[in-house]
Design a protein around this motif. Structure first.
Motif, PDB file in Angstrom:
ATOM      1  N   UNK A  58       0.874  -0.964   0.004  1.00 38.99           N
ATOM      2  CA  UNK A  58      -0.139  -0.101   0.203  1.00 38.99           C
ATOM      3  C   UNK A  58       0.839   1.105  -0.494  1.00 38.99           C
ATOM      4  N   UNK A  59       1.676   1.161  -0.879  1.00 42.73           N
ATOM      5  CA  UNK A  59       2.957   1.851  -0.414  1.00 42.73           C
ATOM      6  C   UNK A  59       3.041   2.630  -2.101  1.00 42.73           C
ATOM      7  N   UNK A  60       1.893   2.549  -3.440  1.00 39.98           N
ATOM      8  CA  UNK A  60       2.336   3.312  -4.579  1.00 39.98           C
ATOM      9  C   UNK A  60       2.627   4.506  -4.895  1.00 39.98           C
ATOM     10  N   UNK A  61       3.222   3.912  -5.806  1.00 39.42           N
ATOM     11  CA  UNK A  61       4.270   5.149  -6.174  1.00 39.42           C
ATOM     12  C   UNK A  61       3.649   5.618  -7.469  1.00 39.42           C
ATOM     13  N   UNK A  62       3.734   5.113  -8.477  1.00 41.50           N
ATOM     14  CA  UNK A  62       3.751   5.012  -9.870  1.00 41.50           C
ATOM     15  C   UNK A  62       1.572   4.971 -10.122  1.00 41.50           C
ATOM     16  N   UNK A  63       1.604   6.113 -11.076  1.00 35.54           N
ATOM     17  CA  UNK A  63       0.133   6.595 -11.994  1.00 35.54           C
ATOM     18  C   UNK A  63       0.018   5.748 -12.798  1.00 35.54           C
ATOM     19  N   UNK A  64       0.984   5.794 -13.264  1.00 34.31           N
ATOM     20  CA  UNK A  64       1.173   5.242 -15.110  1.00 34.31           C
ATOM     21  C   UNK A  64       2.452   4.260 -15.261  1.00 34.31           C
ATOM     22  N   UNK A  65       1.773   2.690 -15.935  1.00 38.08           N
ATOM     23  CA  UNK A  65       2.365   1.879 -15.839  1.00 38.08           C
ATOM     24  C   UNK A  65       2.450   1.451 -17.825  1.00 38.08           C
ATOM     25  N   UNK A  66       3.749   0.950 -18.178  1.00 37.11           N
ATOM     26  CA  UNK A  66       3.623   0.728 -19.590  1.00 37.11           C
ATOM     27  C   UNK A  66       5.141  -0.405 -19.890  1.00 37.11           C
ATOM     28  N   UNK A  67       4.071  -1.339 -20.317  1.00 36.61           N
ATOM     29  CA  UNK A  67       5.221  -2.944 -20.449  1.00 36.61           C
ATOM     30  C   UNK A  67       5.120  -3.530 -21.941  1.00 36.61           C
ATOM     31  N   UNK A  68       5.962  -3.780 -22.305  1.00 34.61           N
ATOM     32  CA  UNK A  68       5.289  -4.634 -23.622  1.00 34.61           C
ATOM     33  C   UNK A  68       4.793  -6.231 -23.069  1.00 34.61           C
ATOM     34  N   UNK A  69       3.534  -5.667 -22.753  1.00 34.54           N
ATOM     35  CA  UNK A  69       2.889  -7.338 -22.114  1.00 34.54           C
ATOM     36  C   UNK A  69       1.818  -7.253 -21.744  1.00 34.54           C
ATOM     37  N   UNK A 112       8.185 -10.474 -36.623  1.00 31.50           N
ATOM     38  CA  UNK A 112       8.041 -10.432 -35.027  1.00 31.50           C
ATOM     39  C   UNK A 112       7.726  -9.682 -34.215  1.00 31.50           C
ATOM     40  N   UNK A 113       6.478  -9.295 -34.354  1.00 34.45           N
ATOM     41  CA  UNK A 113       5.664  -7.628 -34.000  1.00 34.45           C
ATOM     42  C   UNK A 113       5.524  -7.857 -32.250  1.00 34.45           C
ATOM     43  N   UNK A 114       5.868  -6.645 -31.485  1.00 31.44           N
ATOM     44  CA  UNK A 114       5.687  -6.821 -30.573  1.00 31.44           C
ATOM     45  C   UNK A 114       4.884  -5.384 -29.912  1.00 31.44           C
ATOM     46  N   UNK A 115       3.258  -5.881 -29.615  1.00 28.31           N
ATOM     47  CA  UNK A 115       2.985  -4.076 -28.568  1.00 28.31           C
ATOM     48  C   UNK A 115       3.277  -4.426 -27.493  1.00 28.31           C
ATOM     49  N   UNK A 116       3.452  -2.469 -27.540  1.00 31.28           N
ATOM     50  CA  UNK A 116       3.423  -2.323 -26.154  1.00 31.28           C
ATOM     51  C   UNK A 116       2.050  -1.356 -25.197  1.00 31.28           C
ATOM     52  N   UNK A 117       1.761  -2.061 -24.252  1.00 28.43           N
ATOM     53  CA  UNK A 117       0.407  -1.451 -23.677  1.00 28.43           C
ATOM     54  C   UNK A 117       1.139  -0.286 -22.722  1.00 28.43           C
ATOM     55  N   UNK A 118      -0.431   0.033 -22.155  1.00 22.89           N
ATOM     56  CA  UNK A 118       0.147   1.365 -21.481  1.00 22.89           C
ATOM     57  C   UNK A 118      -1.605   1.525 -19.837  1.00 22.89           C
ATOM     58  N   UNK A 119      -0.996   2.122 -18.474  1.00 22.37           N
ATOM     59  CA  UNK A 119      -2.706   1.694 -17.840  1.00 22.37           C
ATOM     60  C   UNK A 119      -2.303   2.689 -17.026  1.00 22.37           C
ATOM     61  N   UNK A 120      -3.480   3.343 -16.273  1.00 22.57           N
ATOM     62  CA  UNK A 120      -3.275   4.072 -14.948  1.00 22.57           C
ATOM     63  C   UNK A 120      -3.260   3.254 -14.330  1.00 22.57           C
ATOM     64  N   UNK A 165      -5.322  13.114 -17.446  1.00 20.14           N
ATOM     65  CA  UNK A 165      -4.391  14.391 -18.353  1.00 20.14           C
ATOM     66  C   UNK A 165      -3.491  13.075 -19.192  1.00 20.14           C
ATOM     67  N   UNK A 166      -2.874  13.131 -18.721  1.00 21.86           N
ATOM     68  CA  UNK A 166      -1.659  12.308 -19.501  1.00 21.86           C
ATOM     69  C   UNK A 166      -1.998  11.431 -20.767  1.00 21.86           C
ATOM     70  N   UNK A 167      -2.345  10.451 -19.849  1.00 28.74           N
ATOM     71  CA  UNK A 167      -2.895   9.488 -21.174  1.00 28.74           C
ATOM     72  C   UNK A 167      -3.956  10.260 -22.135  1.00 28.74           C
ATOM     73  N   UNK A 168      -4.485  10.876 -21.996  1.00 28.65           N
ATOM     74  CA  UNK A 168      -5.611  11.136 -22.423  1.00 28.65           C
ATOM     75  C   UNK A 168      -4.402  12.063 -23.890  1.00 28.65           C
ATOM     76  N   UNK A 169      -3.800  13.226 -23.338  1.00 32.09           N
ATOM     77  CA  UNK A 169      -2.788  13.770 -24.332  1.00 32.09           C
ATOM     78  C   UNK A 169      -1.767  12.788 -25.005  1.00 32.09           C
ATOM     79  N   UNK A 170      -1.757  11.750 -24.447  1.00 28.45           N
ATOM     80  CA  UNK A 170      -1.092  10.808 -25.194  1.00 28.45           C
ATOM     81  C   UNK A 170      -0.980   9.868 -26.617  1.00 28.45           C
TER      82      UNK A 170
END
Length: 296
Positions: free
Chosen positions: A48-59, A215-223, A235-240
């Protein structure tokens, strides 16, 4: 705003600078390969010490396996989702970019006609002891590459590569740096973004898109569901997802953005290729690593 990402540092830095200039919101990022990054995120989340607002990884697996850790989004939360392909919006994450798995090579050590172009070329005896292999166990997209190569060529190719006396790197970023420094002739598998900034600085480095298969790799992103700064994250993800950010993303390094399949915003047009699998069973993962000679 805090972003956890496995992508190239220059991409995160440049996009956050543009976001801050437009909205006056300061952004920071942490960059690790997918495995260590998600381990850090999971540890913080469970404590319960969340630091990240957005996480983006290739999976997509982290978002599918622990969906409660990521916020559900739709066009009411992110208006620019209306211009995003519906098939690439997955409820609690979305596919942002796609990249072709590549090979980075040193232009002072190799001539263009010598550079491998097919994955089977890694087993050529001329490369014994001369190349750097990115450990496929460090991230789901590298393991997805290995799975696709074996399905196309058979396990015998992996066994031949295993005899090549290659060296191991734990990330495409460190791999690009070592190739630019002349430590090895080439690094594979890798992605274009890890080499872009070095190439811009005149490093003796080039990218070769590989075939057999492509071989094609997709990148995901989430809040993050419990993001410390949820409004800034939205706001950031909408702008992205905007045209402005799409153009900037593709200026930073050659990549494909799923909302620009024809490359009209300057992105690499989406090419035909084999979409890597991320649901490779654990038993098969161990077999592939063992046959390639990288099993831990």
């Amino acid at each position: 705003l805090m972003i956890y990402s496995s992508s190239d540092e220059n991409q995160s830095k440049t996009l956050l600078a543009a976001f801050e200039k437009r909205y006056g919101i300061r952004g920071r990022y942490i960059r690790f390969p997918t495995g260590p990054l998600m381990q850090r995120f999971s540890t913080e989340y469970d404590a319960r010490n969340v630091q990240a607002d957005i996480v983006s990884v290739s999976s997509p697996l982290p978002y599918q396996q622990r969906p409660e850790r990521f916020a559900k989004v739709d066009a009411t939360v992110l208006p620019n989702l209306a211009r995003w392909p519906a098939a690439e919006v997955r409820g609690n994450h979305l596919i942002w970019t796609t990249e072709i798995v590549a090979l980075a090579w040193n232009t002072e050590m190799l001539k263009p006609e010598e550079v491998p172009t097919r994955w089977a070329d890694l087993a050529d005896p001329r490369w014994k002891g001369r190349f750097l292999l990115t450990d496929p166990q460090v991230a789901d997209n590298y393991l997805g590459w290995l799975d696709a190569v074996e399905r196309a060529n058979g396990v015998e190719l992996l066994r031949r590569i295993a005899k090549q006396d290659y060296k191991i790197t734990q990330s495409g970023a460190s791999g690009a740096q070592m190739i630019a420094a002349g430590a090895h002739a080439f690094n594979a598998p890798t992605f274009t973004a890890f080499s872009t900034q070095l190439i811009a600085k005149k490093a003796p480095l080039k990218i070769q898109y590989m075939t057999g298969p492509t071989v094609v790799s997709p990148r995901s992103i989430a809040i993050v569901a419990d993001a410390p700064h949820p409004n800034a994250a939205r706001l950031y993800l909408n702008w992205l997802l905007s045209d402005e950010a799409t153009r900037l993303t593709c200026q930073i390094s050659p990549t494909s953005v799923v909302a620009d399949p024809e490359g009209r915003a300057g992105c690499v047009p989406v090419r035909d290729g084999v979409a890597m699998r991320f649901d490779v069973p654990e038993e098969r993962r161990r077999m592939l690593a063992r046959e390639l000679g990288v099993a831990r």
